[in-house]
Design an enzyme around this catalytic site. Structure first.
Site, PDB file in Angstrom:
ATOM      1  N   LYS A   1       8.587  -3.845   3.143  1.00 30.91           N
ATOM      2  CA  LYS A   1       7.195  -2.570   3.515  1.00 30.91           C
ATOM      3  C   LYS A   1       6.240  -3.508   4.984  1.00 30.91           C
ATOM      4  O   LYS A   1       6.047  -5.143   4.600  1.00 30.91           O
ATOM      5  CB  LYS A   1       5.711  -2.333   2.856  1.00 30.91           C
ATOM      6  CG  LYS A   1       5.044  -2.101   3.135  1.00 30.91           C
ATOM      7  CD  LYS A   1       4.201  -1.199   1.972  1.00 30.91           C
ATOM      8  CE  LYS A   1       2.237  -0.919   2.470  1.00 30.91           C
ATOM      9  NZ  LYS A   1       2.024  -0.423   1.344  1.00 30.91           N
TER      10      LYS A   1
ATOM     11  N   LYS B   1      10.373   1.303   4.734  1.00 32.32           N
ATOM     12  CA  LYS B   1       8.746   1.821   4.660  1.00 32.32           C
ATOM     13  C   LYS B   1       8.259   1.371   5.613  1.00 32.32           C
ATOM     14  O   LYS B   1       7.762  -0.166   5.892  1.00 32.32           O
ATOM     15  CB  LYS B   1       7.878   1.914   3.152  1.00 32.32           C
ATOM     16  CG  LYS B   1       6.301   2.614   3.878  1.00 32.32           C
ATOM     17  CD  LYS B   1       5.623   2.153   2.848  1.00 32.32           C
ATOM     18  CE  LYS B   1       4.104   2.853   2.875  1.00 32.32           C
ATOM     19  NZ  LYS B   1       2.722   2.436   1.814  1.00 32.32           N
TER      20      LYS B   1
ATOM     21  N   CYS C   1      -1.246  -0.740  -6.493  1.00 26.58           N
ATOM     22  CA  CYS C   1      -1.991  -1.528  -5.471  1.00 26.58           C
ATOM     23  C   CYS C   1      -2.817  -1.491  -5.805  1.00 26.58           C
ATOM     24  O   CYS C   1      -3.609  -0.731  -6.288  1.00 26.58           O
ATOM     25  CB  CYS C   1      -1.512  -1.367  -4.014  1.00 26.58           C
ATOM     26  SG  CYS C   1      -1.429  -2.254  -2.796  1.00 26.58           S
TER      27      CYS C   1
ATOM     28  N   CYS D   1      -5.558  -5.865  -0.251  1.00 22.95           N
ATOM     29  CA  CYS D   1      -4.591  -5.527  -1.402  1.00 22.95           C
ATOM     30  C   CYS D   1      -4.024  -6.230  -2.643  1.00 22.95           C
ATOM     31  O   CYS D   1      -3.423  -6.265  -3.653  1.00 22.95           O
ATOM     32  CB  CYS D   1      -2.613  -4.731  -0.938  1.00 22.95           C
ATOM     33  SG  CYS D   1      -3.146  -4.094   1.026  1.00 22.95           S
TER      34      CYS D   1
ATOM     35  N   ARG E   1      -3.245  -6.353   7.369  1.00 25.34           N
ATOM     36  CA  ARG E   1      -2.624  -6.953   6.029  1.00 25.34           C
ATOM     37  C   ARG E   1      -1.436  -7.558   6.695  1.00 25.34           C
ATOM     38  O   ARG E   1      -0.480  -7.817   5.812  1.00 25.34           O
ATOM     39  CB  ARG E   1      -1.776  -5.713   5.877  1.00 25.34           C
ATOM     40  CG  ARG E   1      -3.112  -4.744   4.984  1.00 25.34           C
ATOM     41  CD  ARG E   1      -2.534  -3.515   4.234  1.00 25.34           C
ATOM     42  NE  ARG E   1      -3.166  -2.589   3.359  1.00 25.34           N
ATOM     43  CZ  ARG E   1      -4.394  -2.497   3.084  1.00 25.34           C
ATOM     44  NH1 ARG E   1      -4.735  -3.332   3.197  1.00 25.34           N
ATOM     45  NH2 ARG E   1      -5.095  -1.242   2.926  1.00 25.34           N
TER      46      ARG E   1
HETATM   47  C1  PBG Z   1      -1.057   0.809  -0.544  1.00 24.90           C
HETATM   48  C2  PBG Z   1      -0.565   2.066   0.398  1.00 24.90           C
HETATM   49  C3  PBG Z   1      -0.509   1.814   1.560  1.00 24.90           C
HETATM   50  C4  PBG Z   1       0.658   3.152   1.974  1.00 24.90           C
HETATM   51  C5  PBG Z   1       1.052   3.861   0.640  1.00 24.90           C
HETATM   52  N1  PBG Z   1       0.821   2.701  -0.575  1.00 24.90           N
HETATM   53  C6  PBG Z   1      -1.061   1.606   2.510  1.00 24.90           C
HETATM   54  C7  PBG Z   1      -1.361   0.291   2.992  1.00 24.90           C
HETATM   55  O1  PBG Z   1      -0.393  -0.827   2.785  1.00 24.90           O
HETATM   56  O2  PBG Z   1      -1.889  -0.300   4.500  1.00 24.90           O
HETATM   57  C8  PBG Z   1       1.017   4.006   3.576  1.00 24.90           C
HETATM   58  C9  PBG Z   1       1.757   5.250   2.973  1.00 24.90           C
HETATM   59  C10 PBG Z   1       1.081   6.194   4.353  1.00 24.90           C
HETATM   60  O3  PBG Z   1       0.897   6.099   5.414  1.00 24.90           O
HETATM   61  O4  PBG Z   1       1.900   7.627   3.714  1.00 24.90           O
HETATM   62  N2  PBG Z   1      -0.430  -0.521  -0.364  1.00 24.90           N
END
Ligand code: PBG
Length: 342
Positions: free
Chosen positions: A210, A263, A134, A144, A232
């Site tokens: 996600k 996720k 990312c 991102c 986001r």
């Molecule tokens: C990066 C990413 C994030 C998380 C994992 N990879 C943050 C986001 O998308 O803002 C979150 C993981 C967590 O909260 O434990 N893109």
């Protein structure tokens, strides 16, 4: 003694059909273990770590008690600990020294995640190294991908940079490449780029479903990756959408993902279950930072029994259908499980 002799009121409880007496299988620890349907094991865990530059750094993360930012030289020790706990994999996030609009720290060959990957493969070749793909930790605006003049993330230009990132991580020795950016088409482009460069045997774990979740709050402190403006929601998924999650998983598998992810985990267990029923690929669920922080806070206040609540939570994620759980609880949970004898 017959049940009639226990009767308090003359009501005939002895008429309960024998087949309905489910408590027979709950009578002893041995019986409960024998009929247990879901097993939780350290081998289900992937442990996320924040790698930073410098030497001798173990900087605690205030919103994630028990977790620290670790400099690359500290990772060998971490890897040995994971191996001794029977945890098969580590997930790496990188905290670069400097940021720019394109996130170049993500793909440079001596970037922090590349250095961390080399150090880990050197120290413990058998530990599976998963790298997060990312740009948000590396861009000065915290989004991102790369931005257009209006400040929205440009999909295809971002995908090119993400593929560069994946290649440099593979070159450093990453076993599993895990794109978490949520750009469209990145799985296919990264798969082709890896194959063309001789990395056809490296694995892709797609963060397919996600969601734009408020549960990532503590992570953004830890990784210093909060967007400097906006949010986001224009690229991560809208939390109410379950059918769309299934479409995203199906698409990523078609594009070449070896494994897929839902996720966060807890507010989305219905989707973990549905994905398990629909797809046969290995399925991961990410027990994210906010989920971790909530249990830690309640435990610190003495409001819950941490060991029991954590193991119950992780078991629930397994019961929903996840093969793998990405969790900050991994090391503690592995110790508790070892003490309980599995
Ligand atoms: C990066 C990413 C994030 C998380 C994992 N990879 C943050 C986001 O998308 O803002 C979150 C993981 C967590 O909260 O434990 N893109």
């Amino acid at each position: 003694m017959t049940s009639a002799q226990h009767s308090l009121s003359g009501i005939d409880a002895g008429s309960i059909p024998s087949a309905h007496r489910m408590r027979r299988l709950r009578r002893s620890d041995g019986l409960r273990r024998m009929v247990r349907e879901t097993r939780l094991s350290p081998t289900n865990f992937i442990y996320p770590v924040f790698a930073t530059t410098g030497r001798g750094v173990r900087e605690p993360i205030p919103s994630m008690p028990g977790q620290s930012r670790l400099s690359v030289d500290q990772l060998a020790q971490e890897a040995a600990e994971l191996r001794s706990l029977d945890i098969p994999a580590i997930l790496l996030f990188g905290l670069p020294d400097s940021k720019d609009p394109e996130g170049s720290g993500a793909w440079i060959s001596d970037g922090v995640i590349q250095q961390a990957t080399r150090a880990l493969k050197d120290a413990q070749p058998d530990l599976v190294v998963v790298t997060d793909v990312c740009l948000c930790e590396y861009t000065d605006h915290g989004h991102c991908g790369v931005l257009d003049a209006e400040g929205s993330v440009i999909n295809d230009a971002s995908v090119e940079l993400l593929a560069r990132t994946a290649l440099s991580q593979a070159d450093a020795g990453a076993d599993v490449i895990a794109p978490s950016d949520m750009m469209d088409g990145r799985i296919g482009v990264i798969r082709r780029a890896l194959d063309q460069q001789g990395f056809e045997e490296r694995t892709l774990l797609a963060y397919s479903a996600k969601f734009a979740s408020a549960f990532y709050g503590p992570f953004r402190d830890a990784a210093d990756s909060a967007p400097q403006f906006g949010d986001r929601r224009a690229y991560q998924m809208d939390p109410p959408n379950g059918r769309e999650a299934m479409r995203a998983i199906e698409r990523d598998l078609a594009e070449g993902a070896d494994m897929v992810m839902v996720k966060p985990a807890l507010a989305y267990l219905d989707l973990v279950r549905e994905a398990r029923q629909r797809f046969d690929a290995p399925l991961a669920a990410y027990n994210v930072s906010g989920e971790y922080a909530m249990l830690k806070a309640a435990a610190a206040n003495g409001w819950i029994d941490e060991e029991r609540v954590v193991l119950e939570t992780l078991t629930g994620i397994r019961r929903a259908g996840a093969d793998m759980i990405l969790t900050y609880h991994a090391k503690e949970a592995a110790r508790w499980l070892a003490r309980q004898g599995g």
